[in-house]
Enzyme design. Structure first.
Site, mmCIF file in Angstrom:
data_model
loop_
_atom_site.group_PDB
_atom_site.id
_atom_site.type_symbol
_atom_site.label_atom_id
_atom_site.label_comp_id
_atom_site.label_asym_id
_atom_site.label_seq_id
_atom_site.Cartn_x
_atom_site.Cartn_y
_atom_site.Cartn_z
ATOM 1 C CG ASP A 1 -14.087 0.414 8.519
ATOM 2 O OD1 ASP A 1 -12.817 0.736 9.077
ATOM 3 O OD2 ASP A 1 -13.870 -0.288 7.268
ATOM 4 C CE LYS B 1 -8.953 -2.451 12.869
ATOM 5 N NZ LYS B 1 -8.735 -2.694 11.461
ATOM 6 C CG ASN B 2 -8.292 0.788 10.423
ATOM 7 O OD1 ASN B 2 -7.558 -0.274 11.081
ATOM 8 N ND2 ASN B 2 -9.207 1.022 9.902
ATOM 9 C CB CYS C 1 -9.991 -10.942 4.404
ATOM 10 S SG CYS C 1 -11.174 -9.325 3.597
ATOM 11 N NE ARG D 1 -9.409 -5.478 2.554
ATOM 12 C CZ ARG D 1 -9.371 -5.231 4.209
ATOM 13 N NH1 ARG D 1 -9.998 -6.356 4.451
ATOM 14 N NH2 ARG D 1 -9.406 -3.945 4.505
ATOM 15 N NE ARG E 1 -8.458 -8.978 12.510
ATOM 16 C CZ ARG E 1 -7.843 -9.130 11.202
ATOM 17 N NH1 ARG E 1 -8.929 -9.722 10.176
ATOM 18 N NH2 ARG E 1 -7.136 -8.251 10.368
HETATM 19 C C1 EPZ Z 1 -7.953 -0.005 5.176
HETATM 20 O O1 EPZ Z 1 -7.685 -0.860 4.523
HETATM 21 C C2 EPZ Z 1 -8.770 -0.196 6.628
HETATM 22 N N1 EPZ Z 1 -7.168 -1.263 7.274
HETATM 23 C C3 EPZ Z 1 -9.851 -0.750 6.604
HETATM 24 O O2 EPZ Z 1 -10.945 -1.085 7.623
HETATM 25 C C4 EPZ Z 1 -11.204 -0.070 5.322
HETATM 26 O O3 EPZ Z 1 -11.869 -0.606 5.016
HETATM 27 C C5 EPZ Z 1 -10.091 0.014 4.542
HETATM 28 O O4 EPZ Z 1 -9.161 1.198 5.102
HETATM 29 C C6 EPZ Z 1 -11.798 1.848 3.704
HETATM 30 O O5 EPZ Z 1 -11.588 2.850 4.420
HETATM 31 C C7 EPZ Z 1 -6.889 -0.696 8.196
HETATM 32 O O6 EPZ Z 1 -6.573 0.500 7.947
HETATM 33 C C8 EPZ Z 1 -5.860 -1.179 8.496
HETATM 34 P P1 EPZ Z 1 -8.476 0.124 0.638
HETATM 35 P P2 EPZ Z 1 -7.402 -1.115 2.760
HETATM 36 O O7 EPZ Z 1 -6.672 -0.100 0.142
HETATM 37 O O8 EPZ Z 1 -5.941 -0.228 3.186
HETATM 38 C C9 EPZ Z 1 -9.354 -1.681 -3.646
HETATM 39 C C10 EPZ Z 1 -11.471 -2.672 9.416
HETATM 40 O O9 EPZ Z 1 -12.639 -3.373 9.662
HETATM 41 N N2 EPZ Z 1 -7.940 -1.802 -3.889
HETATM 42 O O10 EPZ Z 1 -8.366 1.615 0.824
HETATM 43 O O11 EPZ Z 1 -7.071 -2.266 3.064
HETATM 44 C C11 EPZ Z 1 -9.723 -2.615 -2.310
HETATM 45 O O12 EPZ Z 1 -9.900 -3.542 -3.170
HETATM 46 C C12 EPZ Z 1 -10.566 -2.666 8.109
HETATM 47 O O13 EPZ Z 1 -10.904 -1.295 10.239
HETATM 48 C C13 EPZ Z 1 -7.427 -2.253 -4.358
HETATM 49 O O14 EPZ Z 1 -8.493 -2.442 -6.066
HETATM 50 O O15 EPZ Z 1 -8.689 -0.148 2.104
HETATM 51 C C14 EPZ Z 1 -10.956 -1.942 -1.701
HETATM 52 O O16 EPZ Z 1 -12.199 -2.302 -2.544
HETATM 53 C C15 EPZ Z 1 -11.571 -3.322 7.146
HETATM 54 N N3 EPZ Z 1 -5.627 -1.878 -5.347
HETATM 55 C C16 EPZ Z 1 -10.939 -0.522 -1.811
HETATM 56 O O17 EPZ Z 1 -9.326 -0.306 -3.105
HETATM 57 C C17 EPZ Z 1 -5.026 -2.060 -4.480
HETATM 58 O O18 EPZ Z 1 -4.400 -1.992 -4.627
HETATM 59 C C18 EPZ Z 1 -10.779 -0.040 -0.495
HETATM 60 O O19 EPZ Z 1 -8.979 -0.241 0.063
HETATM 61 C C19 EPZ Z 1 -5.768 -1.293 -3.195
HETATM 62 C C20 EPZ Z 1 -7.483 -1.451 -2.883
#
Ligand code: EPZ
Length: 439
Positions: free
Chosen positions: A326, A22-23, A116, A121, A418
């Site tokens: 995850d 998915k990711n 969410c 996020r 999802r």
């Molecule tokens: C991706 O989400 C994945 N989703 C998530 O999987 C996964 O948990 C996550 O990466 C971490 O590995 C997809 O790939 C579609 P991040 P993403 O940006 O990109 C903070 C699932 O279950 N952050 O790495 O949204 C954020 O708040 C999903 O399949 C900022 O502060 O994750 C979080 O605490 C859930 N500012 C941390 O970084 C930003 O601009 C990680 O977020 C961006 C992120």
């Protein structure tokens, strides 16, 4: 509305096929916006999030058609740059159209994704990166707008190795003028898959999978065909399903090197997990061995045996290659029925313990202390009506239900749809007593 009913106590046995990631699918679908052409993607999982991303692309003017396991995306007539709130609010990954639209059309207007269940996020790292690339960012009415006719390559440093920010900025950089370096980039396998896809379209990206990604901008990218990687989190979930039911299963189509940290932890706990050639013979064929070059990596399978008593181990989630956030909820389900004390620390998201209250209803003994959960293995869990709160929490409740005494009824299973393709069918084929019923 539907619910899932599980009668616990069955040991899982047999073979399960792992679907496409998915990711990886979501950012790669968004990346098709970087070209005016036709792209065919294979090994695409049939998931709600993939359908939502298809709707977002159609809203922007793309033609998207699903075939069996293939997705054909024609972006020839993409001329709209607004991704509306009603779609973005249902799936944060819609935000991944930002980088491609900005690079291709010179502007993009995307609803802020909103938080969410697992945390606020924010997208500050994405927006700051777009500004480094020369874009003008403005906010208003719940929307973010970026514009710039012709991005300029830049040196970008991410305060946190955000997966989404790395993906968005890597996509934008493919059409920027000059060189872009992303430092402290995320290293997940899905980043590498996206970079491989972009390079197949004609991009010039080096270093994906390391913390420094270098891109040289090109004039245009072309449509292509591409098969995406398997879903390592789906695979990890089935590995834990075998462990929690003391089962004996074989996973087909997964890549073991994407699961190293999870497998290391499960080995420490006493779960036997090996990968071996898919063919029935587990030794190298004579003529192949004598052929000289190393054996071609044929399809391999992952075998999971959980016969022995397993013991509690501590886990701390980290960005890749650390233990995946995850997989945290699923691992907690396993530890809640494993003798001993396990301390599970969540460092990536600020609120990813929503599954704890539901596991407590099933008799788990878990105390939250700040960003850690102290899990004391219970002798048994008991089936109960529980509620899914987010994608991976739902998986944790299914895993607990597989081993709980009696019936577990899980509601709000739209969260599950999802990210897990045909999970009820796949688990029942492994011997689980599980069904999906109308509520
Ligand atoms: C991706 O989400 C994945 N989703 C998530 O999987 C996964 O948990 C996550 O990466 C971490 O590995 C997809 O790939 C579609 P991040 P993403 O940006 O990109 C903070 C699932 O279950 N952050 O790495 O949204 C954020 O708040 C999903 O399949 C900022 O502060 O994750 C979080 O605490 C859930 N500012 C941390 O970084 C930003 O601009 C990680 O977020 C961006 C992120």
């Amino acid at each position: 509305m539907e619910k899932i009913i599980i009668t616990g106590g069955e040991r899982l046995k047999g073979r399960v096929g792992i679907s496409g990631s998915k990711n990886a699918a979501l950012p790669i679908m968004a990346a098709t916006l970087l070209t005016n052409g036709v792209t065919t993607l294979s090994n695409i999982p049939r998931l709600k999030d993939v359908t939502t991303m298809a709707r977002v692309l159609r809203t922007l003017g793309a033609k998207v058609e699903f075939r069996e396991k293939e997705l054909k995306i024609d972006t020839t007539n993409v001329d709209r740059f607004l991704a509306p709130y009603n779609l973005v609010k249902t799936m944060r990954a819609s935000f991944l159209v930002f980088g491609p639209l900005l690079a291709k059309l010179g502007k993009a207007r995307v609803s802020l994704p909103g938080g969410c269940a697992i945390g606020s996020r924010p997208v500050d790292l994405h927006l700051r990166g777009f500004e480094e690339l020369g874009a003008e960012v403005s906010m208003g009415g719940g929307y973010t707008q970026v514009k710039r006719d012709g991005l300029i390559g830049a040196e970008i440093y991410l305060d946190f190795p955000s997966v989404g920010a790395t993906e968005n900025l890597m996509m934008a950089a493919t059409l920027a003028k000059g060189k872009t370096t992303i430092e402290n980039a995320a290293k997940e396998p899905e980043i590498v898959d996206l970079a491989n896809f972009l390079n197949k379209m004609g991009a010039k990206i080096k270093g994906a999978g390391t913390d420094t990604i270098r891109t040289i901008g090109v004039k245009e990218l072309k449509g292509t065909d591409y098969s995406i990687i398997p879903d390592r989190i789906e695979a990890g979930t089935y590995i834990i399903a075998a462990a929690i039911t003391k089962g004996d299963i074989i996973l087909e189509g997964a890549k073991i090197d994407h699961l190293e940290s999870l497998i290391t932890k499960l080995h420490e706990a006493g779960v036997e997990i090996e990968d071996e050639p898919a063919s029935s013979t587990s030794t190298v064929d004579a003529e192949e061995a004598s052929a000289g070059p190393p054996m071609r990596r044929r399809e391999r399978v992952i075998k999971v045996k959980a016969r022995r008593r397993i013991k509690a181990v501590d886990v701390k989630t980290m960005p890749y290659p650390g233990f995946p956030t995850d997989m945290q909820a699923q691992f907690m389900a396993l530890m809640s029925i494993t003798p001993g004390i396990s301390i599970i620390t969540e460092t990536v998201f600020e609120n990813r313990f929503m599954h704890v209250s539901e596991l407590l209803r099933m008799g788990a003994d878990i105390k939250i202390e700040g960003s850690s959960a102290v899990v004391k293995g219970a002798k048994s869990l008991s089936g109960a009506p529980v509620m899914a709160t987010d994608l991976r929490a739902s998986a944790a409740l299914i895993l607990a239900g597989l081993v709980a005494e009696g019936k577990t009824e899980i509601s709000r299973i739209y969260h599950l749809d999802r990210g897990y393709e045909r999970i009820v069918e796949k688990l029942s084929n492994l011997g689980a007593k599980i069904e999906r019923v109308k509520q």
